[in-house]
Design an enzyme around this catalytic site. Structure first.
Site, PDB file in Angstrom:
ATOM      1  N   ASP A 122       0.857  -1.196   0.000  1.00 57.69           N
ATOM      2  CA  ASP A 122       0.000   0.000   0.000  1.00 57.69           C
ATOM      3  C   ASP A 122       0.886   1.236   0.000  1.00 57.69           C
ATOM      4  OD1 ASP A 122      -2.141  -1.690   0.342  1.00 57.69           O
ATOM      5  OD2 ASP A 122      -2.716  -0.917   2.301  1.00 57.69           O
ATOM      6  N   ARG A 172      -0.276  -0.632  -8.799  1.00 56.25           N
ATOM      7  CA  ARG A 172      -1.696  -0.385  -8.536  1.00 56.25           C
ATOM      8  C   ARG A 172      -1.865   1.124  -8.444  1.00 56.25           C
ATOM      9  NH1 ARG A 172      -3.179  -2.810  -3.187  1.00 56.25           N
ATOM     10  NH2 ARG A 172      -2.770  -0.832  -2.209  1.00 56.25           N
TER      11      ARG A 172
HETATM   12  C1  LIG Z   1      -8.138  -1.520  -4.411  1.00 62.75           C
HETATM   13  C2  LIG Z   1      -7.820  -0.177  -3.812  1.00 62.75           C
HETATM   14  C3  LIG Z   1      -6.635  -0.016  -3.135  1.00 62.75           C
HETATM   15  C4  LIG Z   1      -6.315   1.234  -2.584  1.00 62.75           C
HETATM   16  N1  LIG Z   1      -5.095   1.414  -1.984  1.00 62.75           N
HETATM   17  C5  LIG Z   1      -4.727   2.657  -1.600  1.00 62.75           C
HETATM   18  C6  LIG Z   1      -3.418   2.927  -1.106  1.00 62.75           C
HETATM   19  O1  LIG Z   1      -2.591   2.020  -0.961  1.00 62.75           O
HETATM   20  N2  LIG Z   1      -3.109   4.218  -0.800  1.00 62.75           N
HETATM   21  C7  LIG Z   1      -4.003   5.247  -0.950  1.00 62.75           C
HETATM   22  O2  LIG Z   1      -3.638   6.417  -0.696  1.00 62.75           O
HETATM   23  N3  LIG Z   1      -5.252   5.010  -1.375  1.00 62.75           N
HETATM   24  C8  LIG Z   1      -5.645   3.758  -1.694  1.00 62.75           C
HETATM   25  N4  LIG Z   1      -6.921   3.550  -2.156  1.00 62.75           N
HETATM   26  C9  LIG Z   1      -7.960   4.607  -2.010  1.00 62.75           C
HETATM   27  C10 LIG Z   1      -7.938   5.586  -3.166  1.00 62.75           C
HETATM   28  O3  LIG Z   1      -6.792   6.401  -3.089  1.00 62.75           O
HETATM   29  C11 LIG Z   1      -9.178   6.505  -3.123  1.00 62.75           C
HETATM   30  O4  LIG Z   1      -9.159   7.245  -1.950  1.00 62.75           O
HETATM   31  C12 LIG Z   1     -10.499   5.750  -3.187  1.00 62.75           C
HETATM   32  O5  LIG Z   1     -10.438   4.686  -4.078  1.00 62.75           O
HETATM   33  C13 LIG Z   1     -11.658   6.688  -3.613  1.00 62.75           C
HETATM   34  O6  LIG Z   1     -11.409   7.237  -4.869  1.00 62.75           O
HETATM   35  P1  LIG Z   1     -12.009   6.659  -6.246  1.00 62.75           P
HETATM   36  O7  LIG Z   1     -10.858   6.306  -7.104  1.00 62.75           O
HETATM   37  O8  LIG Z   1     -12.917   5.546  -6.012  1.00 62.75           O
HETATM   38  O9  LIG Z   1     -12.672   7.909  -6.935  1.00 62.75           O
HETATM   39  P2  LIG Z   1     -13.711   8.978  -6.422  1.00 62.75           P
HETATM   40  O10 LIG Z   1     -13.673  10.055  -7.450  1.00 62.75           O
HETATM   41  O11 LIG Z   1     -13.484   9.330  -4.996  1.00 62.75           O
HETATM   42  O12 LIG Z   1     -15.083   8.181  -6.496  1.00 62.75           O
HETATM   43  C14 LIG Z   1     -15.673   7.754  -7.701  1.00 62.75           C
HETATM   44  C15 LIG Z   1     -17.046   7.201  -7.368  1.00 62.75           C
HETATM   45  O13 LIG Z   1     -16.909   5.994  -6.627  1.00 62.75           O
HETATM   46  C16 LIG Z   1     -17.832   5.934  -5.555  1.00 62.75           C
HETATM   47  N5  LIG Z   1     -17.098   5.960  -4.273  1.00 62.75           N
HETATM   48  C17 LIG Z   1     -15.795   6.260  -4.083  1.00 62.75           C
HETATM   49  N6  LIG Z   1     -15.437   6.150  -2.788  1.00 62.75           N
HETATM   50  C18 LIG Z   1     -16.551   5.776  -2.134  1.00 62.75           C
HETATM   51  C19 LIG Z   1     -16.837   5.492  -0.780  1.00 62.75           C
HETATM   52  N7  LIG Z   1     -15.917   5.579   0.185  1.00 62.75           N
HETATM   53  N8  LIG Z   1     -18.105   5.128  -0.479  1.00 62.75           N
HETATM   54  C20 LIG Z   1     -19.062   5.013  -1.420  1.00 62.75           C
HETATM   55  N9  LIG Z   1     -18.844   5.287  -2.720  1.00 62.75           N
HETATM   56  C21 LIG Z   1     -17.624   5.649  -3.084  1.00 62.75           C
HETATM   57  C22 LIG Z   1     -18.743   7.104  -5.726  1.00 62.75           C
HETATM   58  O14 LIG Z   1     -19.811   6.722  -6.540  1.00 62.75           O
HETATM   59  C23 LIG Z   1     -17.883   8.107  -6.468  1.00 62.75           C
HETATM   60  O15 LIG Z   1     -18.632   9.027  -7.201  1.00 62.75           O
HETATM   61  C24 LIG Z   1      -7.245   2.315  -2.708  1.00 62.75           C
HETATM   62  C25 LIG Z   1      -8.426   2.131  -3.406  1.00 62.75           C
HETATM   63  C26 LIG Z   1      -8.737   0.919  -3.958  1.00 62.75           C
HETATM   64  C27 LIG Z   1     -10.003   0.775  -4.726  1.00 62.75           C
END
Ligand SMILES: Cc1cc2nc3c(=O)[nH]c(=O)nc-3n(C[C@H](O)[C@H](O)[C@H](O)COP(=O)(O)OP(=O)(O)OC[C@H]3O[C@@H](n4cnc5c(N)ncnc54)[C@H](O)[C@@H]3O)c2cc1C
Length: 299
Positions: A122, A172
């Protein structure tokens, strides 16, 4: 709130918060997580498991985290499950003794290699970005079956992708979950999304040009995934040129649809008692989830 020690001690004791957390994790124990993996597998979705926790303060805590992951890998192997693991370096005492942390992750990656599995690292807050990337370079030299998370909100990530390409990385890509200042990170959703798309295209074109790279697009932003998928198809790459990773419980419908459409989909399933800071970051991403928590107060 994620970093506040008082809240960290008290909020997890509230029953309505505990009920709300179950929307984003199947349970605190490994059994619940492994049951969720089996359910995913039945729907054609693979998994990545993370035992929640960050910043240990004693090295014996890191020993315990390693033992937990080794036990988990054995259970994944014995169950014939399609799951990988993802770890946080501060859980292995990166702040206390980086060499010892490296030895912990190497032993986990060695065990994972016998099961043909990748161990992901991560990415934490920006205080750890350089250390984590340098750590990954050293790890990858001995353990080919490892990958690292990069964050599209950081200005530096384009350079980091170029820096890692020669070692045949597994990357990732995420948008980024920590509050970072404008000196180092894009602040608006549109600029983060634009950088996510640009970085994805860089990686896809590197793959097309013959570089060894495993690409995981970890986002719930289905519109963005579709734009990137269209670009991949446009340059002649198959749907399997990248995989989509999402967090358990957030867009299950979309995970199933993408899997049915022929994309590789992985569900990141978290478990463990130390869910508080991680859960606060999930609430911050989508304030509507706070209403969901409050609704658990109703009978
Ligand atoms: C597999 C995976 C591994 C990850 N690992 C890391 C890591 O190691 N370090 C790190 O900094 N971040 C990590 N993240 C978190 C990432 O950085 C984002 O904060 C998170 O994924 C929300 O952003 P988004 O890309 O989904 O886009 P966004 O623009 O935030 O969301 C897009 C859409 O997805 C839906 N959505 C997003 N989040 C949520 C929520 N919490 N609840 C409900 N609906 C939601 C909504 O419909 C939103 O409109 C990880 C995420 C994933 C999926």
């Amino acid at each position: 709130m994620a970093g506040n020690p008082f809240l960290q001690r008290h909020i997890p004791r509230l029953g309505f918060v505990r009920r709300a957390v179950l929307r984003f994790m199947p349970g605190e124990d490994a059994d619940s997580a492994l049951r969720a993996v089996a359910q995913d597998q039945a729907a054609g979705i693979s998994a990545v498991l993370t035992r929640l926790g960050e910043n240990v303060t004693r090295t014996d805590e890191a020993d315990e985290v390693e033992a937990q992951y080794l036990g988990l890998l054995d259970r994944i192997g014995a169950g014939g499950l399609d799951a990988e693991v993802s770890v946080k370096l501060t859980q292995f005492g990166l702040d206390l003794d980086p060499e010892r942390a490296l030895a912990h992750v190497r032993r986990i990656a060695d065990r994972a290699a016998t099961l043909n599995m990748t161990v992901w690292i991560d990415m934490e807050g920006s205080a750890y970005t350089e250390t984590t990337i340098a750590f990954y370079e050293r790890l990858k030299a001995h353990n080919a079956n490892t990958g690292v998370c990069l964050q599209a909100y950081l200005h530096r990530t384009a350079d980091d992708v170029r820096r890692l390409l020669p070692i045949g990385p597994s990357i990732r890509l995420v948008k980024g979950a920590y509050a970072e200042p404008s000196t180092i990170a894009y602040q608006t959703r549109s600029s983060v999304d634009a950088n996510f798309a640009t970085l994805s295209v860089t990686m896809l074109e590197a793959a097309k040009a013959g570089n060894t790279i495993r690409i995981a697009l970890a986002t719930h932003d289905v519109t963005l995934i579709e734009r990137i998928a269209a670009h991949a198809a446009g340059i002649g790459l198959p749907k399997t040129a990248f995989e989509v990773q999402m967090l358990y419980g957030i867009r299950t419908d979309q995970q199933c649809r993408l899997a049915r459409d022929g994309f590789i989909v992985r569900d990141l399933i978290c478990y463990g008692a130390a869910w508080y800071p991680w859960y606060m970051r999930r609430l911050a991403e989508r304030p509507a989830n706070v209403l969901f928590v409050l609704r658990q107060l109703l009978p």
